[in-house]
Design a protein around this motif. Structure first.
Motif, mmCIF file in Angstrom:
data_model
loop_
_atom_site.group_PDB
_atom_site.id
_atom_site.type_symbol
_atom_site.label_atom_id
_atom_site.label_comp_id
_atom_site.label_asym_id
_atom_site.label_seq_id
_atom_site.Cartn_x
_atom_site.Cartn_y
_atom_site.Cartn_z
ATOM 1 N N GLU A 175 11.669 16.234 54.663
ATOM 2 C CA GLU A 175 10.519 15.766 55.452
ATOM 3 C C GLU A 175 11.766 15.465 56.379
ATOM 4 O O GLU A 175 11.333 15.418 57.919
ATOM 5 C CB GLU A 175 10.115 14.738 54.605
ATOM 6 N N LYS A 176 12.694 14.998 56.297
ATOM 7 C CA LYS A 176 13.497 15.053 57.571
ATOM 8 C C LYS A 176 14.184 15.523 58.452
ATOM 9 O O LYS A 176 14.225 15.309 59.686
ATOM 10 C CB LYS A 176 15.153 13.984 57.356
ATOM 11 N N GLU A 214 11.004 16.130 60.324
ATOM 12 C CA GLU A 214 10.633 15.511 61.553
ATOM 13 C C GLU A 214 11.245 16.102 62.616
ATOM 14 O O GLU A 214 11.055 15.433 64.184
ATOM 15 C CB GLU A 214 10.790 13.702 61.385
ATOM 16 N N GLU A 257 4.715 19.683 56.948
ATOM 17 C CA GLU A 257 5.242 19.726 58.026
ATOM 18 C C GLU A 257 3.457 18.978 58.807
ATOM 19 O O GLU A 257 4.089 18.363 60.557
ATOM 20 C CB GLU A 257 5.456 21.211 58.701
ATOM 21 N N ALA A 312 4.248 15.582 59.560
ATOM 22 C CA ALA A 312 5.625 14.969 60.210
ATOM 23 C C ALA A 312 5.274 15.507 61.717
ATOM 24 O O ALA A 312 5.660 14.386 62.588
ATOM 25 C CB ALA A 312 6.785 16.209 60.192
ATOM 26 N N LYS A 321 2.891 12.422 62.680
ATOM 27 C CA LYS A 321 4.061 11.300 63.326
ATOM 28 C C LYS A 321 3.944 10.995 64.285
ATOM 29 O O LYS A 321 4.176 9.665 65.182
ATOM 30 C CB LYS A 321 5.301 11.180 62.534
#
Length: 404
Positions: free
Chosen positions: A300-301, A304, A342, A345, A348
């Motif tokens: 996830e990091k 992002e 994805e 992300a 966001k």
């Protein structure tokens, strides 16, 4: 479906209130205000009432210039009467406020295109059925250009709002249709190049006719290769893309299973052929950017962080569409049994931009940003063959200018 004109008076019923009849027959401002609340199909029907109403309809339709979409997900699937995208489009098109000029749709290949037995003289064989594609094409206006592809999986934002959570549907009946109206100062053109076993040459005039060459206003190209599992298909795709990849434009796309619709064709599609299709976007108001999530992006990091690079392009969110073209090897399994990583992300960092795309068999694109003065910036030096990837995801933004 062109608005009709004609003479005669409006609301000519003898039982009508003469004051309301006068207003609806003579005061264009009032008529336009009332018609503003009607969807496009209803507007086309009332345009035939009289010349005043026809002119009002034309003016109202000119104010409805935002991209619209119709989407179908797993919640709409599972019925017997045809593909869910066909059913939902048939229902929702009645409520659409724009008059679509170009349609890009994508549907899952497993259920949208079917294989059926065909009895030959010597042995049974299979053929591809395009019934769903034909049913879908018939729903749109005749003058509308429709480009449709079938892919292993779908990325779609549910209808209603661009802020809805986009969904990565890797398996299952699903699809979407993006409806582009006529937008002042912007030209959207479909293109199609079929691989010819006798000739591998692409004439410059073929590329120029669809806006891919000799076009100073070209800004973005969405490009898709189909039936790429066949011999020579990947080489043909690379050859087509290389003809315009060094032009100062944004490129994004990938390899899909099948071409299911292209209404600009004068003859039926050859489902066994292989080729390249897409849309070219031209116009000085267009802004765009792409980023590449390579094979190393697996949490996830890191996903992002890629979205932060895309956010740095400063593309306005209003009147912008997002695209995600991912490898079938990514998604749920790639992110250690976590789904929608994805797409979440993307949401966001772009909370009001709808996201669409597919899980396919190869990806086309790179980190590429075009600024307001149309100066190309690349995060890495990219050669033509560096545009083609596997086990990656391409994220793209296309801004169609601020609505007037």
């Amino acid at each position: 479906m062109e608005p009709g004109g004609g003479g005669g008076s409006c609301c000519g019923s003898s039982s009508a209130d003469p004051r309301s009849t006068f207003v609806l027959s003579n005061l264009a401002e009032v008529v336009e205000r009332v018609l503003t609340f009607l969807p496009a199909k209803a507007l086309l029907r009332v345009a035939s009432v009289c010349r005043l109403w026809s002119e009002c309809v034309r003016r109202v339709l000119r104010t409805h210039r935002s991209v619209t979409w119709i989407s179908a997900g797993l919640a709409d699937a599972g019925r017997l009467e045809g593909h869910c995208l066909v059913r939902v489009v048939a229902e929702e098109l009645e409520n659409v406020r724009i008059l679509p000029q170009t349609v890009l749709y994508m549907a899952d290949s497993e259920t949208f295109i079917s294989l059926e037995e065909c009895r030959g003289h010597k042995r049974a064989r299979k053929r591809t059925s395009m019934d769903a594609a034909l049913a879908l094409e018939r729903l749109f206006p005749k003058q509308c250009q429709v480009l449709g592809v079938a892919t292993p999986g779908i990325v779609v934002t549910p209808m209603g709002s661009g802020s809805n959570r986009p969904q990565e549907i890797e398996i299952g009946e699903s699809g979407f249709a993006l409806l582009f109206p006529q937008i002042e100062g912007i030209k959207i053109q479909p293109f199609h190049f079929i691989k010819d076993a006798k000739s591998s040459a692409l004439e410059r005039h073929q590329l120029a006719e669809v806006g891919l060459l000799e076009n100073p206003d070209l800004r973005v190209v969405l490009v898709f290769g189909y039936n790429c599992c066949k011999a020579g298909a990947s080489d043909f795709l690379q050859r087509v893309v290389s003809t315009f990849s060094d032009v100062n434009v944004i490129l994004a796309g990938g390899q899909v299973d099948n071409l299911s619709s292209l209404t600009s064709e004068k003859k039926p599609l050859n489902v066994d052929a292989t080729g390249v299709v897409g849309l070219s976007f031209s116009g000085p108001r267009i802004q765009s950017a792409t980023v590449l999530l390579n094979e190393d992006v697996s949490d996830e990091k890191a996903a992002e962080a890629a979205m932060q690079r895309l956010r740095a392009a400063n593309i306005p969110e209003q009147n912008t569409v997002g695209f995600m073209f991912a490898c079938v090897g990514r998604g749920f399994q790639h992110y250690r049994a976590r789904g929608n990583v994805e797409a979440d992300a993307f949401r966001k960092f772009f909370p009001s931009v709808p996201l669409f795309g597919f899980f396919g068999n190869g990806e086309i694109g790179c980190d590429r940003i075009v600024t307001g003065n149309f100066t190309l910036r690349r995060c890495t030096e990219v050669r033509g063959d560096d545009l083609f990837h596997s086990y990656t995801t391409i994220m793209a933004l296309i801004h169609l200018g601020s609505p007037k």
